[in-house]
Design a protein around this motif. Structure first.
Motif, PDB file in Angstrom:
ATOM      1  N   VAL A   1      -0.535   4.500  -6.812  1.00 58.41           N
ATOM      2  CA  VAL A   1       0.123   5.071  -5.646  1.00 58.41           C
ATOM      3  C   VAL A   1       1.218   4.112  -5.199  1.00 58.41           C
ATOM      4  O   VAL A   1       1.042   2.883  -5.230  1.00 58.41           O
ATOM      5  CB  VAL A   1      -0.873   5.291  -4.483  1.00 58.41           C
ATOM      6  N   LEU A   2       2.340   4.658  -4.771  1.00 51.21           N
ATOM      7  CA  LEU A   2       3.425   3.874  -4.180  1.00 51.21           C
ATOM      8  C   LEU A   2       3.650   4.370  -2.764  1.00 51.21           C
ATOM      9  O   LEU A   2       3.885   5.564  -2.548  1.00 51.21           O
ATOM     10  CB  LEU A   2       4.710   4.021  -4.997  1.00 51.21           C
ATOM     11  N   GLU A   3       3.584   3.454  -1.802  1.00 51.96           N
ATOM     12  CA  GLU A   3       3.893   3.787  -0.413  1.00 51.96           C
ATOM     13  C   GLU A   3       5.182   3.076  -0.026  1.00 51.96           C
ATOM     14  O   GLU A   3       5.261   1.842  -0.051  1.00 51.96           O
ATOM     15  CB  GLU A   3       2.767   3.368   0.525  1.00 51.96           C
ATOM     16  N   LEU A   4       6.187   3.855   0.336  1.00 52.22           N
ATOM     17  CA  LEU A   4       7.446   3.292   0.804  1.00 52.22           C
ATOM     18  C   LEU A   4       7.399   3.139   2.318  1.00 52.22           C
ATOM     19  O   LEU A   4       6.870   4.004   3.028  1.00 52.22           O
ATOM     20  CB  LEU A   4       8.615   4.189   0.394  1.00 52.22           C
TER      21      LEU A   4
ATOM     22  N   PHE B   1       4.422   6.123 -10.934  1.00 54.73           N
ATOM     23  CA  PHE B   1       3.313   6.292 -10.002  1.00 54.73           C
ATOM     24  C   PHE B   1       2.883   7.754  -9.965  1.00 54.73           C
ATOM     25  O   PHE B   1       3.710   8.666 -10.061  1.00 54.73           O
ATOM     26  CB  PHE B   1       3.718   5.830  -8.608  1.00 54.73           C
ATOM     27  N   ASP B   2       1.577   7.955  -9.806  1.00 52.67           N
ATOM     28  CA  ASP B   2       1.037   9.308  -9.744  1.00 52.67           C
ATOM     29  C   ASP B   2       1.230   9.949  -8.373  1.00 52.67           C
ATOM     30  O   ASP B   2       1.257  11.172  -8.256  1.00 52.67           O
ATOM     31  CB  ASP B   2      -0.464   9.275 -10.076  1.00 52.67           C
ATOM     32  N   LEU B   3       1.342   9.118  -7.357  1.00 49.52           N
ATOM     33  CA  LEU B   3       1.569   9.603  -5.997  1.00 49.52           C
ATOM     34  C   LEU B   3       2.520   8.645  -5.310  1.00 49.52           C
ATOM     35  O   LEU B   3       2.308   7.431  -5.323  1.00 49.52           O
ATOM     36  CB  LEU B   3       0.241   9.673  -5.224  1.00 49.52           C
ATOM     37  N   ILE B   4       3.586   9.191  -4.725  1.00 48.00           N
ATOM     38  CA  ILE B   4       4.519   8.398  -3.925  1.00 48.00           C
ATOM     39  C   ILE B   4       4.576   9.022  -2.534  1.00 48.00           C
ATOM     40  O   ILE B   4       4.761  10.237  -2.404  1.00 48.00           O
ATOM     41  CB  ILE B   4       5.927   8.352  -4.546  1.00 48.00           C
ATOM     42  N   ILE B   5       4.420   8.198  -1.500  1.00 48.27           N
ATOM     43  CA  ILE B   5       4.405   8.705  -0.128  1.00 48.27           C
ATOM     44  C   ILE B   5       5.381   7.920   0.745  1.00 48.27           C
ATOM     45  O   ILE B   5       5.598   6.729   0.539  1.00 48.27           O
ATOM     46  CB  ILE B   5       2.987   8.655   0.487  1.00 48.27           C
ATOM     47  N   ILE B   6       5.970   8.631   1.687  1.00 52.34           N
ATOM     48  CA  ILE B   6       6.775   7.992   2.751  1.00 52.34           C
ATOM     49  C   ILE B   6       6.227   8.532   4.068  1.00 52.34           C
ATOM     50  O   ILE B   6       6.699   9.539   4.596  1.00 52.34           O
ATOM     51  CB  ILE B   6       8.272   8.308   2.621  1.00 52.34           C
TER      52      ILE B   6
END
Length: 257
Positions: A40-43, A104-109
């Motif tokens: 997961v990537l959180e910006l 990444f399988d999930l990227i969220i902002i």
């Protein structure tokens, strides 16, 4: 470079008791649970309000943020959580221009962070970076606030108390004041002053403030923005309980490539 570094107020950020600051956590956990043991990537991860729960759920999460002050709070939390430290990678970087050399399988902002990018170029490069880092079957989620009407000069407002909370470690009261002091209607940007007061027995202990500018969007504009940047809209919601987007205070978009 567009930024809001929360230089003076990062220590107070996590006291926010509002639903918009707490009810999104189960929502993002639901999607991260579908990527368990994946990436997961959180910006604009900030103090790790969402980063840490996702790591606890079993995912490896990379949190990217530009603010040294916010990341210092996050790193301080992680120092007390040795069981999940290996699940979290912290990167200091600009969400409108980054290259992590991985997918990444999930990227969220989360929490309206996309709105601090107030120029078309910054938003476009951010979305390009998201696209480059999203796995082929990955999911991209972001949310922004939903304007309650077509905003104009009447939006401007004097300082008011937005919330109050108690620091249970020392009993001090934290009071956040919010002031909307300017609006740029042509470019759809609002300018806000945020002031935090820390009090003990009615006496001022400390006061800190920061200034924030945010681009606001209407539903049709966001849909066009998403499609123009080669994303598909899988779902859209008006709140974290999946209220229809036309009935909620937020605009949450779940997207794929």
């Amino acid at each position: 470079m567009e930024k809001n570094l929360f230089l003076n107020v990062a220590a107070y950020y996590d006291f926010d008791p509002r639903g918009v600051f707490t009810e999104d956590i189960p929502f993002y956990l639901e999607y991260s649970n579908n990527t368990s043991n994946k990436k997961v990537l959180e910006l604009a991860c900030g103090t790790g309000r969402i980063t840490i729960p996702i790591a606890r759920s079993g995912c490896h999460i990379t949190g990217l943020d530009l603010s040294d002050s916010m990341l210092a709070v996050l790193n301080s939390k992680l120092d007390q959580l040795p069981d999940i430290q290996q699940k979290v990678t912290i990167v200091k970087g600009n969400m409108s221009n980054f290259n992590l050399n991985e997918k990444f399988d999930l990227i969220i902002i989360p929490f309206r962070a996309l709105q601090v990018l107030t120029t078309e170029d910054a938003v476009k490069t951010c979305l390009n970076c998201v696209k480059d880092h999203l796995a082929d079957n990955g999911i991209f989620i972001f949310d922004v606030f939903s304007p309650y009407k077509n905003l104009d000069e009447n939006w401007v407002y004097a300082p008011k108390i937005q919330w109050e909370a108690i620091n249970h470690l020392n009993g001090h009261k934290i009071i956040k004041f919010d002031e909307g002091y300017k609006i740029d209607i042509e470019n759809q940007i609002i300018f806000v002053k945020q002031t935090y007061r820390e009090e003990s027995n009615g006496q001022l202990i400390q006061e800190a403030d920061d200034f924030l500018k945010m681009k606001y969007y209407y539903n049709n504009q966001l849909r066009s923005l998403i499609l123009e940047n080669s994303f598909k809209i899988m779902d859209s919601f008006g709140w974290y309980d999946k209220t229809p987007i036309v009935k909620g205070k937020e605009m949450i978009f779940v997207c794929s490539k």
